[in-house]
Motif scaffolding. Structure first.
Motif, mmCIF file in Angstrom:
data_model
loop_
_atom_site.group_PDB
_atom_site.id
_atom_site.type_symbol
_atom_site.label_atom_id
_atom_site.label_comp_id
_atom_site.label_asym_id
_atom_site.label_seq_id
_atom_site.Cartn_x
_atom_site.Cartn_y
_atom_site.Cartn_z
ATOM 1 N N PHE A 247 33.068 25.499 -46.128
ATOM 2 C CA PHE A 247 33.453 25.919 -44.430
ATOM 3 C C PHE A 247 32.186 25.336 -43.682
ATOM 4 C CE2 PHE A 247 37.255 28.911 -44.002
ATOM 5 C CZ PHE A 247 37.678 28.268 -44.876
ATOM 6 N N ASP A 248 31.027 25.649 -44.228
ATOM 7 C CA ASP A 248 29.784 25.403 -43.435
ATOM 8 C C ASP A 248 29.493 23.850 -43.552
ATOM 9 O OD1 ASP A 248 28.851 28.008 -42.752
ATOM 10 O OD2 ASP A 248 28.681 28.330 -45.037
ATOM 11 N N VAL A 249 29.553 23.195 -44.580
ATOM 12 C CA VAL A 249 29.084 21.902 -44.590
ATOM 13 C C VAL A 249 29.995 20.838 -44.496
ATOM 14 C CG1 VAL A 249 27.193 22.408 -46.515
ATOM 15 C CG2 VAL A 249 29.482 21.685 -47.421
ATOM 16 N N ILE B 260 34.343 23.178 -40.943
ATOM 17 C CA ILE B 260 35.370 24.173 -40.558
ATOM 18 C C ILE B 260 34.847 25.163 -39.984
ATOM 19 C CG2 ILE B 260 37.194 25.254 -41.691
ATOM 20 C CD1 ILE B 260 36.925 23.481 -44.156
ATOM 21 N N ASP B 261 33.855 25.901 -40.388
ATOM 22 C CA ASP B 261 33.454 27.137 -39.844
ATOM 23 C C ASP B 261 32.758 26.860 -38.219
ATOM 24 O OD1 ASP B 261 32.050 29.924 -39.618
ATOM 25 O OD2 ASP B 261 30.385 28.789 -38.911
ATOM 26 N N ALA B 262 32.313 25.628 -37.952
ATOM 27 C CA ALA B 262 32.008 25.175 -36.624
ATOM 28 C C ALA B 262 33.541 24.684 -36.009
ATOM 29 C CB ALA B 262 31.244 24.075 -36.722
ATOM 30 N N ALA C 7 20.114 33.823 -32.586
ATOM 31 C CA ALA C 7 20.469 33.612 -34.248
ATOM 32 C C ALA C 7 22.277 33.824 -33.967
ATOM 33 C CB ALA C 7 19.950 35.180 -34.735
ATOM 34 N N GLY C 8 22.683 32.848 -34.997
ATOM 35 C CA GLY C 8 24.057 32.736 -34.942
ATOM 36 C C GLY C 8 24.792 33.535 -36.430
ATOM 37 N N ALA C 9 24.078 34.171 -37.076
ATOM 38 C CA ALA C 9 24.257 35.191 -38.184
ATOM 39 C C ALA C 9 23.394 36.223 -38.296
ATOM 40 C CB ALA C 9 24.488 34.033 -39.239
ATOM 41 N N HIS D 259 36.214 26.129 -36.188
ATOM 42 C CA HIS D 259 36.902 27.257 -35.949
ATOM 43 C C HIS D 259 36.224 27.684 -34.437
ATOM 44 C CE1 HIS D 259 37.987 28.485 -40.086
ATOM 45 N NE2 HIS D 259 38.946 27.972 -39.459
ATOM 46 N N LYS D 260 34.789 27.983 -34.498
ATOM 47 C CA LYS D 260 34.046 28.265 -33.564
ATOM 48 C C LYS D 260 34.433 27.368 -32.006
ATOM 49 C CE LYS D 260 30.538 30.493 -36.279
ATOM 50 N NZ LYS D 260 29.349 30.025 -36.986
ATOM 51 N N LEU D 261 34.459 26.026 -32.244
ATOM 52 C CA LEU D 261 34.541 25.168 -31.090
ATOM 53 C C LEU D 261 35.820 25.160 -30.607
ATOM 54 C CD1 LEU D 261 33.008 22.527 -29.752
ATOM 55 C CD2 LEU D 261 34.784 21.192 -31.041
ATOM 56 N N ILE E 53 26.455 25.264 -34.049
ATOM 57 C CA ILE E 53 27.332 26.489 -34.044
ATOM 58 C C ILE E 53 27.467 26.742 -35.640
ATOM 59 C CG2 ILE E 53 28.208 26.914 -31.973
ATOM 60 C CD1 ILE E 53 30.535 25.445 -32.797
ATOM 61 N N ASN E 54 26.648 26.340 -36.574
ATOM 62 C CA ASN E 54 26.876 26.502 -37.939
ATOM 63 C C ASN E 54 25.274 26.600 -38.454
ATOM 64 O OD1 ASN E 54 26.685 25.696 -41.137
ATOM 65 N ND2 ASN E 54 28.543 27.002 -40.448
ATOM 66 N N GLY E 55 24.622 27.859 -38.629
ATOM 67 C CA GLY E 55 23.513 27.803 -39.086
ATOM 68 C C GLY E 55 22.840 27.280 -40.264
ATOM 69 N N THR E 56 24.033 27.488 -41.371
ATOM 70 C CA THR E 56 23.535 26.630 -42.628
ATOM 71 C C THR E 56 23.417 25.419 -42.442
ATOM 72 O OG1 THR E 56 24.937 28.501 -43.514
ATOM 73 C CG2 THR E 56 24.701 26.678 -45.177
ATOM 74 N N GLY E 57 24.387 24.417 -41.854
ATOM 75 C CA GLY E 57 24.178 23.182 -41.695
ATOM 76 C C GLY E 57 23.156 22.951 -40.851
ATOM 77 N N ASN F 14 35.809 37.817 -36.426
ATOM 78 C CA ASN F 14 36.506 36.906 -37.169
ATOM 79 C C ASN F 14 37.042 35.609 -36.443
ATOM 80 O OD1 ASN F 14 38.279 35.704 -39.147
ATOM 81 N ND2 ASN F 14 39.165 37.768 -39.775
ATOM 82 N N LYS F 15 36.300 34.459 -36.598
ATOM 83 C CA LYS F 15 36.223 33.193 -36.023
ATOM 84 C C LYS F 15 37.695 32.702 -36.591
ATOM 85 C CE LYS F 15 32.980 32.746 -39.323
ATOM 86 N NZ LYS F 15 31.529 33.067 -39.555
ATOM 87 N N ALA F 16 37.758 32.591 -37.845
ATOM 88 C CA ALA F 16 38.900 31.902 -38.532
ATOM 89 C C ALA F 16 40.151 32.600 -37.788
ATOM 90 C CB ALA F 16 38.911 32.162 -39.891
ATOM 91 N N GLY G 282 21.586 33.282 -48.831
ATOM 92 C CA GLY G 282 22.813 34.155 -48.147
ATOM 93 C C GLY G 282 23.100 33.551 -46.911
ATOM 94 N N TYR G 283 22.655 32.420 -46.398
ATOM 95 C CA TYR G 283 23.285 32.035 -45.156
ATOM 96 C C TYR G 283 24.570 31.484 -45.102
ATOM 97 C CZ TYR G 283 18.096 31.395 -44.282
ATOM 98 O OH TYR G 283 16.858 31.731 -44.081
ATOM 99 N N ALA G 284 25.099 30.616 -46.344
ATOM 100 C CA ALA G 284 26.211 29.990 -46.369
ATOM 101 C C ALA G 284 27.438 30.986 -46.536
ATOM 102 C CB ALA G 284 26.185 28.855 -47.579
ATOM 103 N N GLU G 285 28.586 30.386 -45.907
ATOM 104 C CA GLU G 285 29.836 31.402 -46.203
ATOM 105 C C GLU G 285 29.975 31.403 -47.568
ATOM 106 O OE1 GLU G 285 32.300 32.522 -43.476
ATOM 107 O OE2 GLU G 285 30.111 32.039 -42.480
ATOM 108 N N ALA G 286 31.104 32.598 -47.698
ATOM 109 C CA ALA G 286 31.377 32.736 -49.265
ATOM 110 C C ALA G 286 31.707 31.484 -49.777
ATOM 111 C CB ALA G 286 32.491 33.673 -49.356
HETATM 112 N N1 HSE Z 1 28.034 30.892 -42.165
HETATM 113 C C1 HSE Z 1 27.728 30.778 -40.652
HETATM 114 C C2 HSE Z 1 26.499 29.918 -40.307
HETATM 115 C C3 HSE Z 1 27.673 32.267 -40.561
HETATM 116 O O1 HSE Z 1 26.085 29.551 -40.985
HETATM 117 O O2 HSE Z 1 26.101 29.813 -39.072
HETATM 118 C C4 HSE Z 1 28.355 32.948 -39.239
HETATM 119 O O3 HSE Z 1 29.218 32.378 -38.755
#
Ligand code: HSE
Length: 437
Positions: free
Chosen positions: A195-197, A200-202, A299-301, A204-206, A158-162, A104-106, A187-191
């Motif tokens: 958060f991806d685009v 915010i997800d990146a 693979a990031g996800a 959290h990880k950074l 660090i965000n695969g969707t982006g 859980n990165k967040a 199914g790549y994007a967060e719910a």
């Molecule tokens: N939604 C994230 C991504 C999945 O696209 O990288 C894993 O954190």
């Protein structure tokens, strides 16, 4: 020796992957850990038993707190995600003297400081390899493999969707919105794809990587975050013609002024290995003073790549069960008493090069005026090109690359350029990093 008993919270994509990998590779994992590792209890509100191989022998209920309170269980895997009830469950597990493994990165980026303090107090470990870049063992590399180094900077996709979206925009000349819809369908994007685009997800990880690199407390609120929603296929193509690629990067750098922590679209030279990390793949480039630049790719996800990181943490925890808490690898790489209070600098203080695009009237003197404003602000231009106008447009795109400059100076120059009556609309600005060794 008896197998170590594990309680799993969440049987979604990563939870299911963890059950499957742990049962399929049980013997190999036990040979490495020195004892078996067995998920005995799991909690999930909903799950599809037909889609998860290896569930046999696991007692599944719908009450995560019951698993956390079960005295038989020594390690809790938290794969529910989000803040609530994940935070409460993790804190309860710690209070109960259980070790925790989480993806859980967040949760770690926002509440890691209090979680680690509680774990320290209780003498338990909270492991979070799967929280950053899925299956890539980047936490392990930074906390252990690079421990001899002063980390100078790191830059990560660090965000695969982006990355998938930017890759498709470049390769197929597609528009942002169209590719985002496909990423969601795949199914790549967060719910919540924001958060991806929006980065915010990146971020959290950074935030997590920055703390590991520089030994500072987690400070998500100080991480500058800018998304990729305004990147056009024209900018992607213009950057390519200039020898650069646009990537959504997380950057952390130690400077004389403090620590830079920023997530934003970035032009990077096409010839860099990391510029060629495409699709949903992730990569992190870390520059240490002794080792030089090092690159971690994978693979990031995804179910099994992320499970790979979860299980690696389980093995680490199982191996360390009999060690003194003081002799374990510290949560944030540095001993808790030796965290630094180096400040995270404001984005206005960051020094970086820029790609600029303006829409200018196509008449003598306009380019000179723009160049003059930049020159007066002490900003040196490395390249300037005039592009063909879009169909039906009276103004032409002027594309520039500058040398590095303090962002605050650039902001003032941009304001002046936008005030020119020969310039249409706002200046497009994308930061540029050479990422040289
Ligand atoms: N939604 C994230 C991504 C999945 O696209 O990288 C894993 O954190």
């Amino acid at each position: 020796m008896e197998p170590v008993k594990v309680g799993l919270l969440g049987l979604g994509t990563v939870g299911g992957g963890t059950v499957t990998v742990l049962s399929r590779n049980a013997d190999e994992i036990a040979r490495r850990a020195g004892r078996g590792i067995r998920i005995t209890h799991a909690a999930a509100k909903t799950y599809d038993p037909d889609k998860i191989a290896g569930l046999d022998g696991i007692e599944v209920c719908d009450d995560a707190f019951a698993v956390v309170d079960n005295p038989e269980v020594e390690i809790i895997i938290e794969l529910i995600g989000g803040y609530n009830p994940a935070l409460e469950l993790v804190m309860k597990a710690i209070e109960n003297g259980k070790h925790v493994v989480t993806a859980n990165k967040a949760l770690i980026a926002m509440h890691g400081n209090e979680i680690f303090a509680a774990a320290q107090e209780k003498g338990v470990t909270v492991a979070f390899e799967a929280a950053v870049a899925g299956g890539i063992p980047i936490i392990k590399a930074m906390r252990e493999g690079l421990t001899a180094n002063h980390i100078e900077w790191l830059a990560g996709i660090i965000n695969g969707t982006g990355n998938f979206i930017l890759t498709e925009m470049r390769d197929k000349g597609r528009d942002f919105a169209e590719v985002l819809a496909e990423a969601q369908a795949l199914g790549y994007a967060e719910a919540n794809p924001t958060f991806d685009v929006e980065g915010i997800d990146a971020a959290h990880k950074l935030t997590i990587l920055g703390s590991l690199a520089f030994g500072i407390p987690l400070q998500f609120d100080k991480t500058y975050t800018e998304g990729i929603t305004r990147i056009t296929r024209q900018d992607v193509a213009y950057a390519e013609h200039l020898g650069y690629r646009i990537k959504h990067l997380g950057l952390a750098r130690k400077t004389a002024a403090g620590i830079e922590m920023r997530v934003h679209p970035t032009l990077i030279p096409r010839k860099r290995l990391i510029a060629n990390v495409d699709g949903v793949m992730n990569a992190v480039l870390v520059k240490g003073d002794a080792v030089g630049p090092t690159l971690y790719y994978g693979a990031g996800a995804g179910a099994e790549p992320t499970a790979s990181a979860v299980v690696a943490d389980l093995v680490d925890v199982a191996r360390a069960l009999t060690t003194d808490p003081e002799n374990r690898v510290p949560h944030l790489a540095f001993q808790p008493a030796h965290l630094s209070d180096l400040r995270v600098v404001d984005i206005e203080e960051v020094t970086t090069a820029y790609y600029l695009r303006v829409h200018a009237e196509d008449k003598p003197g306009v380019m000179a005026k723009v160049a003059g404003i930049l020159g007066d602000a002490g900003i040196s231009i490395e390249a300037i090109q005039q592009k063909e106008p879009e169909e039906g447009e009276t103004h032409v795109p002027l594309v520039m690359i500058t040398h590095p400059v303090v962002e605050g100076n650039m902001n003032q120059a941009i304001e002046k350029i936008e005030a020119l009556d020969t310039i249409n609309g706002s200046v497009v600005r994308i930061r540029l990093e050479e990422l040289g060794g």
